[in-house]
Enzyme design. Structure first.
Site, PDB file in Angstrom:
ATOM      1  N   HIS A   1     -39.318 -27.631 -40.348  1.00 53.95           N
ATOM      2  CA  HIS A   1     -39.224 -28.229 -41.680  1.00 53.95           C
ATOM      3  C   HIS A   1     -39.416 -27.151 -42.743  1.00 53.95           C
ATOM      4  CE1 HIS A   1     -40.211 -32.406 -39.875  1.00 53.95           C
ATOM      5  NE2 HIS A   1     -38.990 -31.996 -39.633  1.00 53.95           N
TER       6      HIS A   1
ATOM      7  N   ASP B   1     -32.025 -31.623 -39.472  1.00 49.35           N
ATOM      8  CA  ASP B   1     -31.800 -30.620 -40.519  1.00 49.35           C
ATOM      9  C   ASP B   1     -31.281 -31.254 -41.803  1.00 49.35           C
ATOM     10  OD1 ASP B   1     -32.430 -28.653 -38.540  1.00 49.35           O
ATOM     11  OD2 ASP B   1     -30.433 -29.004 -37.737  1.00 49.35           O
TER      12      ASP B   1
HETATM   13  P1  IMP Z   1     -34.647 -30.082 -27.464  1.00 49.80           P
HETATM   14  O1  IMP Z   1     -35.269 -30.983 -28.466  1.00 49.80           O
HETATM   15  O2  IMP Z   1     -35.115 -28.650 -27.595  1.00 49.80           O
HETATM   16  O3  IMP Z   1     -34.776 -30.605 -26.075  1.00 49.80           O
HETATM   17  O4  IMP Z   1     -33.069 -30.001 -27.759  1.00 49.80           O
HETATM   18  C1  IMP Z   1     -32.204 -31.108 -27.531  1.00 49.80           C
HETATM   19  C2  IMP Z   1     -31.143 -31.170 -28.603  1.00 49.80           C
HETATM   20  O5  IMP Z   1     -31.708 -31.579 -29.823  1.00 49.80           O
HETATM   21  C3  IMP Z   1     -30.449 -29.830 -28.900  1.00 49.80           C
HETATM   22  O6  IMP Z   1     -29.091 -30.085 -29.216  1.00 49.80           O
HETATM   23  C4  IMP Z   1     -31.186 -29.322 -30.111  1.00 49.80           C
HETATM   24  O7  IMP Z   1     -30.407 -28.417 -30.871  1.00 49.80           O
HETATM   25  C5  IMP Z   1     -31.423 -30.623 -30.854  1.00 49.80           C
HETATM   26  N1  IMP Z   1     -32.591 -30.592 -31.738  1.00 49.80           N
HETATM   27  C6  IMP Z   1     -33.883 -30.740 -31.388  1.00 49.80           C
HETATM   28  N2  IMP Z   1     -34.662 -30.717 -32.463  1.00 49.80           N
HETATM   29  C7  IMP Z   1     -33.867 -30.563 -33.524  1.00 49.80           C
HETATM   30  C8  IMP Z   1     -34.110 -30.492 -34.936  1.00 49.80           C
HETATM   31  O8  IMP Z   1     -35.237 -30.586 -35.420  1.00 49.80           O
HETATM   32  N3  IMP Z   1     -33.006 -30.325 -35.710  1.00 49.80           N
HETATM   33  C9  IMP Z   1     -31.745 -30.265 -35.198  1.00 49.80           C
HETATM   34  N4  IMP Z   1     -31.481 -30.337 -33.902  1.00 49.80           N
HETATM   35  C10 IMP Z   1     -32.531 -30.483 -33.062  1.00 49.80           C
END
Ligand code: IMP
Length: 422
Positions: free
Chosen positions: A41, A13
């Site tokens: 994005h 982010d």
């Molecule tokens: P997952 O990618 O859904 O497996 O989530 C794993 C961790 O990564 C969690 O804490 C999500 O909030 C974080 N996360 C995954 N993608 C993003 C992103 O694009 N921005 C911020 N946090 C992310």
């Protein structure tokens, strides 16, 4: 600058959408190389405000070819939905191509993602629930289904049946009802009909663009501290979020890279669980969240906010060997009397100047801060270095030193042109 990779420097982010949108204006090819619809994005341009999850942020340049590369985890239903939403707003998506080698996120991946995270109870990761982790698990186990499999309906049905037979125990163990193969196949083959014009062997397109010296932008997702190997494991996502991982997932050899840009926000945020040494669990953190509208693009969850962590940031900068930094949202720091930057950690009386790999250590780290005087001038109109107040300049210059890379872009607003280029 033929091949530019754009990667997040903290926990995601950071405003990569804006930077990619800016660079993609002159790009011939934009490639997403990893992750999936867990990314979000945000792009603000003359056509409006958009949040893209799977479609590369380069899609707003109608001359660019936009590839969803082999390393991406694609949920075809979400992709269709995104294409419909873009189409409804008259965005030309004809330049999109989806690699036949990209893996498919299946409904049982999403169910497993939620069930497994719930089963972790107090050790839950707070995933986005988009099925990304289980998709990459199946990829590594070699029971994944790929976008290219959608092109042959009969074989897709057979493969799906085989995979579901293999996964019966796993699904039962976390209380997920095994879906009927024929129902899932019917649903996915319907998506396939819609996606047919976009599905392609993308590697020859990438090879040709690179060989001809075309402008290529590699669009990183998530961020380095969410990387499987270099992030705050296990509080990470399931893909490789570094420049190296992005090159790999895009099908671009590392020697082709011209520059790697690290995107950092002028402060830090994190969504989901996991250590965050500079988190401000107080009214200052709340203030940053409010002024920065820090709510997840994908899940809408409130983001945890805190001061800039230069130790975590330098770890990213070194792992990626960033050539330059894009520092976003500097305008949001206007009005703070003082700003803090973490320049070291203290753990049990010892000073640490590196980012520890064990989360148990990181959880015990207390930030050592350097304090900076704030500024009151709004920055939205700044377009050159000299438009920035002296205190903002001092803040940026110090971050450059701490991150060991020059700041090349400074974001001072949401819109693409609200930027200072150095
Ligand atoms: P997952 O990618 O859904 O497996 O989530 C794993 C961790 O990564 C969690 O804490 C999500 O909030 C974080 N996360 C995954 N993608 C993003 C992103 O694009 N921005 C911020 N946090 C992310």
């Amino acid at each position: 600058m033929p091949v530019t990779a754009v990667v997040g420097g903290h926990w995601g982010d950071e405003g990569k959408g804006k930077v990619i949108n800016l660079l993609a204006r002159d790009a011939d090819l934009v490639i997403r190389g990893h992750g999936g619809a867990n990314a979000g994005h945000t792009v603000v341009n003359e056509q409006g405000r958009f949040a893209v999850h799977l479609v590369p942020a380069g899609i707003f340049n109608p001359r660019a070819l936009c590839i969803i590369g082999p390393g991406v985890a694609v949920h075809p239903g979400l992709l269709v939905q995104e294409l419909d939403e873009l189409g409804a707003r008259e965005i030309d998506v004809s330049g999109l191509r989806v690699s036949t080698a990209a893996h498919l996120v299946m409904p049982y991946h999403q169910m497993l993602d939620r069930a497994e995270d719930d089963a972790r109870e107090e050790r839950r990761l707070g995933t986005t629930g988009r099925g990304i982790g289980p998709t990459y698990v199946d990829k590594s186990r070699r029971v994944g289904l790929r976008v290219g499999d959608l092109l042959d309906a009969r074989s897709f049905r057979e493969k799906l049946q085989f995979v579901l037979d293999r996964k019966a125990h796993e699904l039962a163990a976390v209380g997920v009802r095994r879906p009927e193969a024929h129902q899932v196949a019917d649903e996915y083959l319907t998506y396939a009909e819609r996606l047919l014009p976009y599905i392609a062997e993308t590697q020859p397109m990438v090879d040709e663009a690179v060989a001809r010296g075309r402008q290529v932008v590699l669009e990183g997702a998530h961020a380095t501290l969410l990387d499987l190997d270099h992030g705050t494991y296990p509080y990470v996502t399931s893909s490789s979020c570094t420049v190296a991982g992005l090159l790999h997932g895009s099908g671009v050899g590392p020697r082709r890279l011209t520059r790697g840009i690290g995107v950092y926000k002028a402060y830090c945020s994190r969504v989901g669980e996991g250590p965050f040494p500079t988190e401000l669990d107080n009214e200052l953190g709340e203030r940053i969240r409010t002024v920065g509208h820090e709510y997840g693009t994908t899940t809408g969850r409130p983001r945890r906010c805190g001061w800039f962590d230069a130790i975590a940031g330098r770890h990213s900068s070194r792992v990626n060997a960033f050539d330059g930094i894009a520092l976003t949202r500097l305008d949001l720091l206007t009005g703070f009397a003082e700003l803090q930057v973490c320049v070291a950690y203290e753990v049990e009386g010892q000073r640490l100047e590196y980012f520890p790999s064990q989360v148990e250590t990181l959880e015990r780290c207390r930030p050592v801060y350097e304090t900076f005087a704030g500024w009151d001038e709004p920055l939205g109109g700044a377009r050159g270095w000299h438009d920035l107040p002296a205190n903002a300049q001092a803040y940026v210059r110090r971050l450059e030193v701490l991150l060991e890379a020059p700041v090349q872009l400074i974001g001072v607003g949401e819109a693409r042109e609200e930027i200072v280029q150095l």
